[in-house]
Design an enzyme around this catalytic site. Sequence first.
Site, PDB file in Angstrom:
ATOM      1  N   ASP A   1       0.862  -1.180   0.000  1.00 41.60           N
ATOM      2  CA  ASP A   1       0.000   0.000   0.000  1.00 41.60           C
ATOM      3  C   ASP A   1       0.905   1.239   0.000  1.00 41.60           C
ATOM      4  OD1 ASP A   1      -2.127   1.723  -0.001  1.00 41.60           O
ATOM      5  OD2 ASP A   1      -3.162   0.829   1.696  1.00 41.60           O
TER       6      ASP A   1
HETATM    7  C1  NOJ Z   1      -3.976   4.019   0.134  1.00 45.75           C
HETATM    8  C2  NOJ Z   1      -5.149   3.096   0.310  1.00 45.75           C
HETATM    9  O1  NOJ Z   1      -5.064   2.422   1.538  1.00 45.75           O
HETATM   10  C3  NOJ Z   1      -5.281   2.069  -0.796  1.00 45.75           C
HETATM   11  O2  NOJ Z   1      -6.472   1.365  -0.611  1.00 45.75           O
HETATM   12  C4  NOJ Z   1      -5.215   2.740  -2.135  1.00 45.75           C
HETATM   13  O3  NOJ Z   1      -5.402   1.798  -3.148  1.00 45.75           O
HETATM   14  C5  NOJ Z   1      -3.870   3.440  -2.256  1.00 45.75           C
HETATM   15  N1  NOJ Z   1      -3.770   4.445  -1.224  1.00 45.75           N
HETATM   16  C6  NOJ Z   1      -3.667   4.077  -3.617  1.00 45.75           C
HETATM   17  O4  NOJ Z   1      -4.431   5.207  -3.752  1.00 45.75           O
END
Ligand code: NOJ
Length: 753
Positions: A287
């Site tokens: 993430d």
């Molecule tokens: C953080 C989020 O937790 C995740 O779900 C998301 O896909 C990413 N950012 C990318 O934007």
Amino acid sequence: MIYQLIKPSLFIIYLFASLLCTSSCKQPEPKKNDIESRVNNLLSEMTLDEKIGQMSQIDPGYMSVDQINKTVRDGNYGSFLNVFGVAKINALQKIAMEESRLKIPLLIGRDVIHGYRTIFPIPLGMAATWNPEVVKKAFRISSAEASSQGIKWTFAPMIDITWDPRWGRIAEGCGEDPYLASAFSKAMVEGIQGEQLTDPTAVAACAKHFVGYGFAEGGRDYNTTYISEPVLRNVVLKPFKAAKEAGVLTFMSGFNDLNGVPTSGNEFTLRQVLRKEWKFDGMVVSDWGSVSEMISHGYCADEKEAALKAITAGVDMEMSSTTYVKHLKTLIAEGKVDQTMIDEAVKNILRVKFKLGLFENPYVDPEAEKQMLSPDFLDHARTVARQSAILLKNDPNTLPLSAGISSVAVIGPLADAPRDQLGTWVFDGKAENSVTPLTAIKEVLGDSKVNFAAGLKYSRDKSKTGFAAAIAAAKKSQAILFFAGEEWILSGEGQSRGEINLPGVQEELIEELAKTGKPLIVVVMAGRPLAIGKVVEKSNALLYAFHGGSMAGPALADLIFGKESPSGKLPVTFVKGSGQIPFYYYHNNTGRPANAKSWTPMDSIPVINSQASLGYKSFHLDYGFTPLFPFGYGLSYTTFKYSNIILSSSEMDSKGSLTVKASVLNDGNVDADEIVQLYIRDRVGSITRPVKELKGFKRIHLKSRETVGVTFELPASALEFFNGKENVIEPGEFDIWVGPNSDEGLHSVFIVK
Ligand code: NOJ
């Protein structure tokens, strides 16, 4: 109607184009062996820098065009996120394919969570449909729109089970139940990826967040999670396993630490479970920044150690932070990271790019975007929104309203809030494409019969200056439609709440409106289950709609005026207040379960001056022992009567299966859908077992007075669970129920030998 006039001619063009495409534009799906040999050949030509480039993904938002072009030419990044625009993406792919040394296409990712431009209900709302088929189609549509913009990888589905409505990201998942979430996980992956990965509308799905993120302590986003291995395997991992089985191409590790180990550095989940046990051969992305965040977690001293722990655990691609770019080379030179680990990661990434057919066709057809917001797409958004609304209360003759009603008051902060109804995680949907309840109700009744006074400007508004106008509107109307809820910004990532009541002074306004004596219909449009006990008391009817997306307004109007009966069911237990969290229907029994007789409500306890017993049972003095509404609950404009549960046998062995039949009668005057649910209970186990577990459901349509027979197959394998040591199906007695929700149903018993 305005929303039916949007771009009809473009849609026809799209329909023709997509029909032609079925024969000429789709490439044949490459064979697995071909892919493996192409992956290996390419890998053998790559330098270490190029490999590390493939393992890195950034959002180039802060870079100049020249800088971005250079990084692509030099092969510095295998993937970008948040780059958009057909021309821009095609130009970048052209540089990758024609000017970079090895001509490896970029993988362009973006969060397309519940629609791209046509926005569907938030995923929790989609789960309330209990209809994987319509949800699969919704995700097909969102991939068609997203891919038309050059997006070939979406960070969806989000399939984190949670027991906590305070957690803002409950909006993005499918609720509390592993069986229901698994059914949607499969449908979402199939919808996103389509039937053929090389189809121009196919997009790589990403099962996230692996794993346990929804168990954030206290519902505070990003918080620590402690999850026992039985809960992990019997609950939390289930929808991820379903995604893997549906062929999901990628997984995303999470932000949370799980039992002390951050999930972006967690060898147990990423290597042991995902790779060794499940044999996943796709790609794992971290993430956003979660690799470098292992420093804040106190799990790594610095970025170099973070890179080491992430690659060792099995993170193939690093999102946003740059520890791989900075440190992998040194780690290899120092012998801390083996070259084979790098090669494995790169192979996992290349495999996805080959499977998607990106090497053959990295470009997007500029004509494809014409399909955006087609009437067909909007119509499906309306269907999904309609099926996602749950009727929680309906005093006789309140809903539906007659379309011939002489006047209605439309009140409340969500009545005409086009952005809010789209919900969280919407980057590309536009408020101007939303049709609000106010607009849709006016379409049905005509402007002159609608007395609109929002009363409150937005959900948190504490000013009562609009009350008088709202009350006046109510007084001159035949019925009140109050659109309550939360603004979109109150749920989603980093948007958790401690109290889950209606924000601002909405409850006060509802109380005032109830005093008018007019039929009061409350529609709640929110990003989470709210504690709405008082509102239920004050209203005559209550529809719970979550954030329903672009077409929330017409969908709700369809239900309010009886074009269709509400049919959604709760995908999550509704609690009476924050203090009752966690409350999920498949809890284990205590040694002292409460029942109606054992609960002494707090206000009826006499003042006692000596030690005394209140029964010593498991309940809260103030809430009691039941939730506000149980999982699976939802009413209809008709009533359903269940009868005649029949099992094919009263016994089965651990390899067998049972057929379970029951009859459902639509005992009312309107045709409607019912969601028939099957639950079991394993009475005695080697570890304590849940009081109920969902093992099947079916959405059926019944005409007025019609009786329909419903049949479920229950294989013994569905009874398997992890007992802390191994997966077992244990002999003994089982309860079984077929019914309308987790609290009611026809009961029978069977034995596993
Ligand atoms: C953080 C989020 O937790 C995740 O779900 C998301 O896909 C990413 N950012 C990318 O934007």
